[in-house]
Design a protein around this motif. Structure first.
Motif, PDB file in Angstrom:
ATOM      1  N   ARG A 114       0.848  -1.188   0.000  1.00  0.00           N
ATOM      2  CA  ARG A 114       0.000   0.000   0.000  1.00  0.00           C
ATOM      3  C   ARG A 114       0.884   1.238   0.000  1.00  0.00           C
ATOM      4  N   TRP A 115       0.624   2.110  -1.011  1.00  0.00           N
ATOM      5  CA  TRP A 115       1.357   3.365  -1.168  1.00  0.00           C
ATOM      6  C   TRP A 115       2.845   3.225  -0.817  1.00  0.00           C
ATOM      7  N   PRO A 116       3.565   2.367  -1.558  1.00  0.00           N
ATOM      8  CA  PRO A 116       4.980   2.153  -1.264  1.00  0.00           C
ATOM      9  C   PRO A 116       5.813   3.378  -1.630  1.00  0.00           C
ATOM     10  N   PRO A 117       6.964   3.565  -0.992  1.00  0.00           N
ATOM     11  CA  PRO A 117       7.906   4.574  -1.474  1.00  0.00           C
ATOM     12  C   PRO A 117       8.265   4.276  -2.932  1.00  0.00           C
ATOM     13  N   ALA A 118       8.618   5.296  -3.684  1.00  0.00           N
ATOM     14  CA  ALA A 118       8.900   5.127  -5.106  1.00  0.00           C
ATOM     15  C   ALA A 118       9.998   4.092  -5.349  1.00  0.00           C
ATOM     16  N   ALA A 119      11.015   4.069  -4.491  1.00  0.00           N
ATOM     17  CA  ALA A 119      12.109   3.109  -4.667  1.00  0.00           C
ATOM     18  C   ALA A 119      11.619   1.684  -4.492  1.00  0.00           C
ATOM     19  N   VAL A 176      -2.637  -0.966  -2.872  1.00  0.00           N
ATOM     20  CA  VAL A 176      -2.583   0.288  -3.630  1.00  0.00           C
ATOM     21  C   VAL A 176      -1.119   0.505  -3.992  1.00  0.00           C
ATOM     22  N   TYR A 177      -0.804   0.396  -5.271  1.00  0.00           N
ATOM     23  CA  TYR A 177       0.585   0.477  -5.711  1.00  0.00           C
ATOM     24  C   TYR A 177       1.024   1.906  -6.040  1.00  0.00           C
ATOM     25  N   LEU A 178       0.132   2.867  -5.909  1.00  0.00           N
ATOM     26  CA  LEU A 178       0.507   4.251  -6.180  1.00  0.00           C
ATOM     27  C   LEU A 178       1.537   4.712  -5.151  1.00  0.00           C
ATOM     28  N   PRO A 179       2.572   5.432  -5.574  1.00  0.00           N
ATOM     29  CA  PRO A 179       3.681   5.753  -4.670  1.00  0.00           C
ATOM     30  C   PRO A 179       3.314   6.772  -3.602  1.00  0.00           C
ATOM     31  N   ALA A 180       3.903   6.594  -2.442  1.00  0.00           N
ATOM     32  CA  ALA A 180       3.640   7.483  -1.307  1.00  0.00           C
ATOM     33  C   ALA A 180       3.968   8.926  -1.634  1.00  0.00           C
ATOM     34  N   THR A 192      -6.974   4.045   4.182  1.00  0.00           N
ATOM     35  CA  THR A 192      -7.431   2.746   3.685  1.00  0.00           C
ATOM     36  C   THR A 192      -7.397   2.763   2.160  1.00  0.00           C
ATOM     37  N   PRO A 193      -7.298   1.593   1.522  1.00  0.00           N
ATOM     38  CA  PRO A 193      -7.351   1.559   0.055  1.00  0.00           C
ATOM     39  C   PRO A 193      -8.621   2.190  -0.499  1.00  0.00           C
ATOM     40  N   ALA A 194      -9.758   1.923   0.121  1.00  0.00           N
ATOM     41  CA  ALA A 194     -11.023   2.472  -0.374  1.00  0.00           C
ATOM     42  C   ALA A 194     -11.024   3.997  -0.318  1.00  0.00           C
ATOM     43  N   GLN A 195     -10.467   4.546   0.743  1.00  0.00           N
ATOM     44  CA  GLN A 195     -10.423   6.014   0.886  1.00  0.00           C
ATOM     45  C   GLN A 195      -9.525   6.630  -0.169  1.00  0.00           C
ATOM     46  N   VAL A 196      -8.393   6.002  -0.432  1.00  0.00           N
ATOM     47  CA  VAL A 196      -7.442   6.555  -1.402  1.00  0.00           C
ATOM     48  C   VAL A 196      -8.031   6.555  -2.804  1.00  0.00           C
ATOM     49  N   ILE A 197      -8.592   5.426  -3.232  1.00  0.00           N
ATOM     50  CA  ILE A 197      -9.041   5.346  -4.625  1.00  0.00           C
ATOM     51  C   ILE A 197     -10.337   6.110  -4.862  1.00  0.00           C
ATOM     52  N   ALA A 198     -11.029   6.506  -3.783  1.00  0.00           N
ATOM     53  CA  ALA A 198     -12.245   7.317  -3.933  1.00  0.00           C
ATOM     54  C   ALA A 198     -11.936   8.806  -4.027  1.00  0.00           C
ATOM     55  N   ASP A 199     -10.701   9.190  -3.735  1.00  0.00           N
ATOM     56  CA  ASP A 199     -10.318  10.604  -3.738  1.00  0.00           C
ATOM     57  C   ASP A 199     -10.087  11.063  -5.180  1.00  0.00           C
ATOM     58  N   PRO A 200     -10.777  12.094  -5.654  1.00  0.00           N
ATOM     59  CA  PRO A 200     -10.582  12.543  -7.046  1.00  0.00           C
ATOM     60  C   PRO A 200      -9.175  13.028  -7.333  1.00  0.00           C
ATOM     61  N   ARG A 201      -8.428  13.395  -6.301  1.00  0.00           N
ATOM     62  CA  ARG A 201      -7.050  13.846  -6.518  1.00  0.00           C
ATOM     63  C   ARG A 201      -6.125  12.717  -6.953  1.00  0.00           C
ATOM     64  N   ILE A 202      -6.649  11.502  -6.914  1.00  0.00           N
ATOM     65  CA  ILE A 202      -5.862  10.357  -7.363  1.00  0.00           C
ATOM     66  C   ILE A 202      -5.518  10.483  -8.848  1.00  0.00           C
ATOM     67  N   ASP A 203      -6.320  11.249  -9.585  1.00  0.00           N
ATOM     68  CA  ASP A 203      -6.069  11.432 -11.009  1.00  0.00           C
ATOM     69  C   ASP A 203      -4.677  12.024 -11.247  1.00  0.00           C
TER      70      ASP A 203
END
Length: 279
Positions: A114-119, A176-180, A192-203
Motif C-alpha cells: 500500500r502506497w509504497p515509497p517510489a524506490a 494500492v501500488y501508487l507511490p507514497a 485505507t485503500p477504499a479512501q485513497v481510490i475514492a479521492d478525485p485527486r488520485i487522477d
C-alpha cells in the motif's frame, strides 16, 4: 498442481490472454519457452493472490517453487520447475531471474503493498516484470546489453500500465501500488485503500505514474528501433498494444468512478499483421 505441468495445460493457461497472440508468431522452440515462462509466472502470481490461503501457507508455497528451481539448476529432481526445464536448458535462462520473480510475489505475500515509497515500487516492478523480461530476451535471442536494457524499460512500462489499469481491482484485495510521494504531493493522507481510490485527486497521482510509464515506452521503442538481433516481434507487439492502452487511459483519466480499459484483441491481431508485413 501436479509436479510436472503438461504441455496441454500450459497452452490452456496461456490461451485467451493478450500475451498468446504475441507469442504465436515466434518460432516453435521460442514460442514453447515463452509459454512455459508465462505459465510459471501465472502459477506464482496465483499463489500471491490466493485470498483463501494464509500468508504463511502462501509464503511456503513460493519457497517450494524456489527450492524446485534450485533443484533444477543443481541437476536434481525439478518438481514443479519441470515446467521450465526445457526452456532453461535450451536458452540458458538465469536462475537469479526466476528467484527475482518469486521475490516480487513474496513482497505481495509478506504484506499487502500500500502506497509504497517510489524506490520500493521500482524494485517491485523490476522483480515482477523486468525479471520476466530478462528471461524473455534470452528466448528472443537478444545480445546481453540491449536485451537487459529492453527488459528494464519495457518491463517497467508494462507493469506501471497494469497498475494504472487495475487500481480498483487491486484496492478490492487491499493493495494500492501508487507511490507514497505522489499521494503526499497531491495532499492525500492514506488511511485505507477504499479512501485513497475514492479521492478525485488520485487522477494527478496516476498521471504522474503514467508519465513514468510513457518515458519507459519511449526508451523501449528506441531500443527496438535500433533493430537489435533477435525475434522481437512479440516485444514490439506488447509495446505497441500497451502504450496504446496507456494512451486511452490518459484520455479517460482516473477520477472515480473509473471504467477498466483493456487491450482490444481484434486490434491486437491487426497489430500482429501490420508488424509481420512491416518487418
Amino acid at each position: 498442481m501436479s509436479a510436472e505441468m503438461s504441455l496441454a495445460t500450459v497452452h490452456a493457461r496461456v490461451r485467451g490472454s493478450s500475451f498468446y497472440a504475441g507469442m504465436r508468431v515466434l518460432p516453435l522452440a521460442e514460442r514453447e519457452a515463452m509459454y512455459a515462462i508465462y505459465a510459471f509466472c501465472r502459477e506464482v502470481d496465483d499463489i500471491a493472490d490466493n485470498e483463501e490461503g494464509t500468508r504463511e501457507e502462501r509464503a511456503a508455497a513460493l519457497e517450494t517453487w524456489r527450492a524446485d528451481i534450485n533443484s533444477l539448476y543443481a541437476g536434481g529432481e525439478p518438481g514443479q520447475a519441470a515446467l521450465v526445464a526445457e526452456a532453461v536448458r535450451h536458452f540458458g535462462l538465469e536462475r537469479a531471474d526466476f528467484h527475482e520473480v518469486i521475490n516480487g510475489m513474496a513482497m505481495d505475500v509478506a504484506g499487502d503493498i500500500r502506497w509504497p515509497p517510489a524506490a520500493e515500487l521500482d524494485l517491485y516492478c523490476d522483480r515482477v516484470a523486468s525479471a520476466v523480461g530478462r528471461l524473455s530476451v534470452k528466448v528472443f535471442g537478444m545480445e546481453d546489453a540491449p536485451g537487459k536494457a529492453l527488459a528494464h524499460h519495457l518491463g517497467r512500462a508494462l507493469q506501471l500500465t497494469n497498475i494504472l489499469r487495475d487500481i480498483d481491482e487491486d484496492a478490492a484485495i487491499g493493495r494500492v501500488y501508487l507511490p507514497a510521494e505522489g499521494l503526499a504531493a497531491a495532499g492525500i493522507e492514506p488511511a485505507t485503500p477504499a479512501q485513497v481510490i475514492a479521492d478525485p485527486r488520485i487522477d494527478g497521482v496516476a498521471r504522474g505514474l503514467a508519465r513514468q510509464a510513457q518515458a519507459h515506452f519511449v526508451e523501449a521503442r528506441a531500443i527496438l528501433a535500433g533493430r537489435p538481433r533477435g525475434h522481437l516481434i512479440a516485444a514490439q507487439l506488447m509495446a505497441a498494444a500497451y502504450s496504446r492502452l496507456l494512451g486511452e487511459m490518459i484520455k479517460a483519466g482516473w477520477v472515480p468512478p473509473r471504467r477498466r480499459l483493456k487491450v482490444s484483441k481484434p486490434r491486437l491481431l491487426l497489430t500482429v499483421l501490420w508488424l509481420l508485413v512491416a518487418r
